[in-house]
Design a protein around this motif. Sequence first.
Motif, PDB file in Angstrom:
ATOM      1  N   GLY A  33       2.219   8.367  -0.581  1.00 34.98           N
ATOM      2  CA  GLY A  33       2.063   6.934  -0.794  1.00 34.98           C
ATOM      3  C   GLY A  33       0.648   6.425  -0.670  1.00 34.98           C
ATOM      4  O   GLY A  33       0.406   5.222  -0.779  1.00 34.98           O
ATOM      5  N   THR A  34      -0.344   7.343  -0.451  1.00 33.42           N
ATOM      6  CA  THR A  34      -1.738   6.928  -0.294  1.00 33.42           C
ATOM      7  C   THR A  34      -2.582   7.558  -1.393  1.00 33.42           C
ATOM      8  O   THR A  34      -2.478   8.761  -1.664  1.00 33.42           O
ATOM      9  CB  THR A  34      -2.280   7.342   1.076  1.00 33.42           C
ATOM     10  N   CYS A  35      -3.422   6.716  -2.033  1.00 31.59           N
ATOM     11  CA  CYS A  35      -4.329   7.190  -3.081  1.00 31.59           C
ATOM     12  C   CYS A  35      -5.731   7.346  -2.495  1.00 31.59           C
ATOM     13  O   CYS A  35      -6.262   6.397  -1.891  1.00 31.59           O
ATOM     14  CB  CYS A  35      -4.354   6.194  -4.241  1.00 31.59           C
ATOM     15  N   ASN A  79       0.817  -1.221   0.000  1.00 33.36           N
ATOM     16  CA  ASN A  79       0.000   0.000   0.000  1.00 33.36           C
ATOM     17  C   ASN A  79       0.845   1.264   0.000  1.00 33.36           C
ATOM     18  O   ASN A  79       0.342   2.345   0.296  1.00 33.36           O
ATOM     19  CB  ASN A  79      -0.977   0.004   1.182  1.00 33.36           C
ATOM     20  N   ALA A  80       2.137   1.123  -0.330  1.00 29.43           N
ATOM     21  CA  ALA A  80       2.989   2.307  -0.483  1.00 29.43           C
ATOM     22  C   ALA A  80       2.951   2.704  -1.953  1.00 29.43           C
ATOM     23  O   ALA A  80       3.828   2.361  -2.753  1.00 29.43           O
ATOM     24  CB  ALA A  80       4.412   2.029  -0.020  1.00 29.43           C
ATOM     25  N   CYS A  81       1.876   3.432  -2.337  1.00 31.78           N
ATOM     26  CA  CYS A  81       1.612   3.718  -3.748  1.00 31.78           C
ATOM     27  C   CYS A  81       2.642   4.693  -4.318  1.00 31.78           C
ATOM     28  O   CYS A  81       3.086   5.631  -3.650  1.00 31.78           O
ATOM     29  CB  CYS A  81       0.218   4.304  -3.920  1.00 31.78           C
ATOM     30  N   THR A  82       2.993   4.429  -5.579  1.00 32.16           N
ATOM     31  CA  THR A  82       3.781   5.399  -6.353  1.00 32.16           C
ATOM     32  C   THR A  82       2.969   5.900  -7.540  1.00 32.16           C
ATOM     33  O   THR A  82       3.343   6.880  -8.177  1.00 32.16           O
ATOM     34  CB  THR A  82       5.088   4.750  -6.852  1.00 32.16           C
ATOM     35  N   ASN A 115      -9.216  10.636 -11.100  1.00 32.18           N
ATOM     36  CA  ASN A 115     -10.189  10.904 -10.033  1.00 32.18           C
ATOM     37  C   ASN A 115      -9.606  10.661  -8.643  1.00 32.18           C
ATOM     38  O   ASN A 115     -10.347  10.619  -7.658  1.00 32.18           O
ATOM     39  CB  ASN A 115     -11.430  10.032 -10.214  1.00 32.18           C
ATOM     40  N   MET A 116      -8.293  10.484  -8.574  1.00 28.68           N
ATOM     41  CA  MET A 116      -7.656  10.198  -7.288  1.00 28.68           C
ATOM     42  C   MET A 116      -6.477  11.125  -7.072  1.00 28.68           C
ATOM     43  O   MET A 116      -5.891  11.681  -8.016  1.00 28.68           O
ATOM     44  CB  MET A 116      -7.189   8.741  -7.211  1.00 28.68           C
ATOM     45  N   THR A 117      -6.100  11.279  -5.814  1.00 31.73           N
ATOM     46  CA  THR A 117      -4.965  12.112  -5.432  1.00 31.73           C
ATOM     47  C   THR A 117      -3.958  11.240  -4.684  1.00 31.73           C
ATOM     48  O   THR A 117      -4.338  10.481  -3.778  1.00 31.73           O
ATOM     49  CB  THR A 117      -5.407  13.286  -4.545  1.00 31.73           C
ATOM     50  N   ALA A 160     -15.492  13.131  -1.743  1.00 30.20           N
ATOM     51  CA  ALA A 160     -15.562  12.562  -0.389  1.00 30.20           C
ATOM     52  C   ALA A 160     -16.602  11.472  -0.278  1.00 30.20           C
ATOM     53  O   ALA A 160     -16.525  10.618   0.616  1.00 30.20           O
ATOM     54  CB  ALA A 160     -15.835  13.665   0.631  1.00 30.20           C
ATOM     55  N   ASN A 161     -17.626  11.506  -1.148  1.00 28.72           N
ATOM     56  CA  ASN A 161     -18.680  10.497  -1.108  1.00 28.72           C
ATOM     57  C   ASN A 161     -18.423   9.361  -2.108  1.00 28.72           C
ATOM     58  O   ASN A 161     -19.347   8.641  -2.481  1.00 28.72           O
ATOM     59  CB  ASN A 161     -20.039  11.152  -1.400  1.00 28.72           C
TER      60      ASN A 161
END
Length: 835
Positions: A484-486, A468-471, A478-480, A491-492
Amino acid sequence: GTVIWACMLTILSFTAASSKFNAKDLTSDSHLVLKSLAEFRQQAHLYKPLRIHTQIIEESFNIDEATKNLQSALATSAKIMSDLLLIKPTTSKLRLGENNQCTDILFGQMIQSEDLSADITIFAVNNEEKGEIVASKKCEVNENNTIRSIALEINAEKLMKLDELSKLKEFCIAISKALYEDKEGERQVLMSEVGGVLAKEREIKIVPILGACTAGQGNCVTCADANDCQTCAAGYVVSAGACVACTPPCQECAGTQTFCTTCYDTNHMIANAGVCSCTDANASFNSQDLICECKSGFFGTAGSCSACNTNCATCQTNAATCVTCSDTTHMSAAPTCACPTNGALSGTTCVCNAGYFFSAAATCTACNTNCATCDTSANNCLTCTDATHMTAPTCACPADSTFTEGNCICDTGYYYSTNTVCSACTSPCSACSTSATTCTACEDGYYLSGSTCLPCQAPCNTCSTSANACTECDDPDNMTLNEGTCTCNDANASFSTTSNTCVCNSGYFDKNGVCTQCTSPCNVCTSATDCQGCIDGYWVNDGTCQACTPPCTKCTSATTCTACINGAALNAGTCSCTDPNASFNDNSDACVCNPGYYAGTGGTCTPCNNNCATCSGTATTCESCNTGYVLNGNVCDACGTGCKVCESAAVCTTCYDTTNFSTLKNGVCGCSDPNQSFNAQFFCTCNSGYFLDTTKCTACGEGCKACTNAKTCNACWDTTNGVVNTSGTCSCKLAGQTYDDTAHVCNCLVHTYADYDTSKCETCSIGCSMCTNATSCQECYDSNNMQKDTDGTCSCTDEDKRFSTANDKCINRDDSAIGLTFSWILLISAMIFSL
């Protein structure tokens, strides 16, 4: 006996002036003629065989000059030789062979005759056309085309008269004059009495080889007889009765030709244990010049030899001034003798440095980069730069590998499965080592953990140190990505692993890119009015949410449950209480215990006391009673026998049996027929041994327990010994048994037992009133005066008494006659009875 003579011509000092001889050349077409010797054989005892040996020794004897001098000498003495040997000399010359060594002295040509002695050996034939005669020789050639010695030997056995020995003297004088400047004969040859000839100044010696000797004559100083020399002149030693020369470097020897007593080069040699050796270990003996001189690779004098530099084969003045090079092929010319650029001296030979080869004699050229060493050409490898993964001479890298900085490296996605094979890594490894699954790098969507590639965890498209250490995110639009977190931008919304995109959460729908909440109880919708899913307890019915039917908590239709309330289990779309003694209660919307049960430990439905219809708290805290019982406080008391409903235990109001057979009098239930009684269901039925005959109970036959009528018995009272006969009555099974109507059993008489093997009652042993078999008595007649013995029989305890069968007791032995008569009467009676 036959005596062999020799003419030995030795020239110890032959000057260069010998080349001035004006000798007459012999013509090439002349030849040797052997005349018949048959006339001499008639008087063989008057003749002796002859062997002529000529040797020429000179310090510096030019080959061509030596040939001319020999030709001149033979030509001068031709007349004498012809008369003496019956041979006419012809062309004579020296010839060089391989390695600059003298090989042949061509001497002439002969015509062989059958009259010639069988032992004649003059020369070996060495010419196919003319049969040239090759003389035996000993010849060494120096570098300046000179020779030190010539040995010419003519062996011809012929019969010669003794008076012709004078011609031998003339022949030797002629040879001497021809070989010396002294043509006037100043050096006269003297002939001994026995034929030996001694030249002046010992320059010419003519001696007999195996003839008689006189002290001081020839090389033999003293001898025992004509054929046995005892002592020799200096420089010779006795061998087989003759004098032979010492072998250089021995100047003088003893015992053998090679056991030295003095050496030639006395200044630089020493004789030790018969061996002459140079005093300087770096010097060796020159057998031509008879001196010690420095060995090849050394310089100086024989007593002080120093080593040349290793690049010099020979040197002078000093170690570095080469005369000849140790490697004449690859070195520069003397005196420098240097190896070429990129080459070095190895021992005494130039070799190219590693990675170079001799492209020319003195040029080292670089090998191809894949060759560690090469030969003949840049790409003809001897060894490879990557010896592990390459093979000479091509030194090519294996397939799926690339040559990099001197090594073959497997391409990305491959590893060395053997030294010469690059094999593909196993997905998800993008690079590996040692094995297909030992990963060093991973494909997108995986991260490296030790040597294993593990999958990234959604929503990571790629990750680094953990799942879960995203690169990189799966839905980057649609994601930020933050540390390391997507996360989804709305928010909904949440990430869906099914579509790998951000989707609106349950209860929301996408309205122009914004997640908008559905109307409860709808939790999944495509619009505010189109419901696709409902909250728990509801199901979708034509775009709207409908409530599930209890005890369902979730459902897909009004009758198809997918989840149940607590205490209920789902089975084929239906909810039922998990406790088999519980049922769903609509009022409480829960599973409750059935009547006759209460909620015990852990909520488990536990049975009430048998008398309680309902109870609470405990099994004996009754709230209502079962049929046949009446509530007394919280305890159920039993009604009277046969009573179904009562006011109290003593007052029955309703009996179980309401037929004419039952009666209710004074609050008590009973049966109208005295031969009836209540069964388990509290109905009046005929007792055992009776059957219902219309309205009353009538007795069955004797011994019958159950019957259809008085004549049809169905079962006997005594199930062991009773049997239903074909006539429908009961009788005893064994002969001798009688039926006991009170006990309802078949019994054998006293003093007998049932024997099922013989199907009759057999007699017990004497004195036994009851037994199970003849040897197992259970009870004696006279229990006060009798005892049961270990063998299963009875005997009187008093030895003075005996058992009397007449009165079944122990009596005095005097009454034996009376007792015996009574016993016989009793026995006969028993037999009659049994019949």
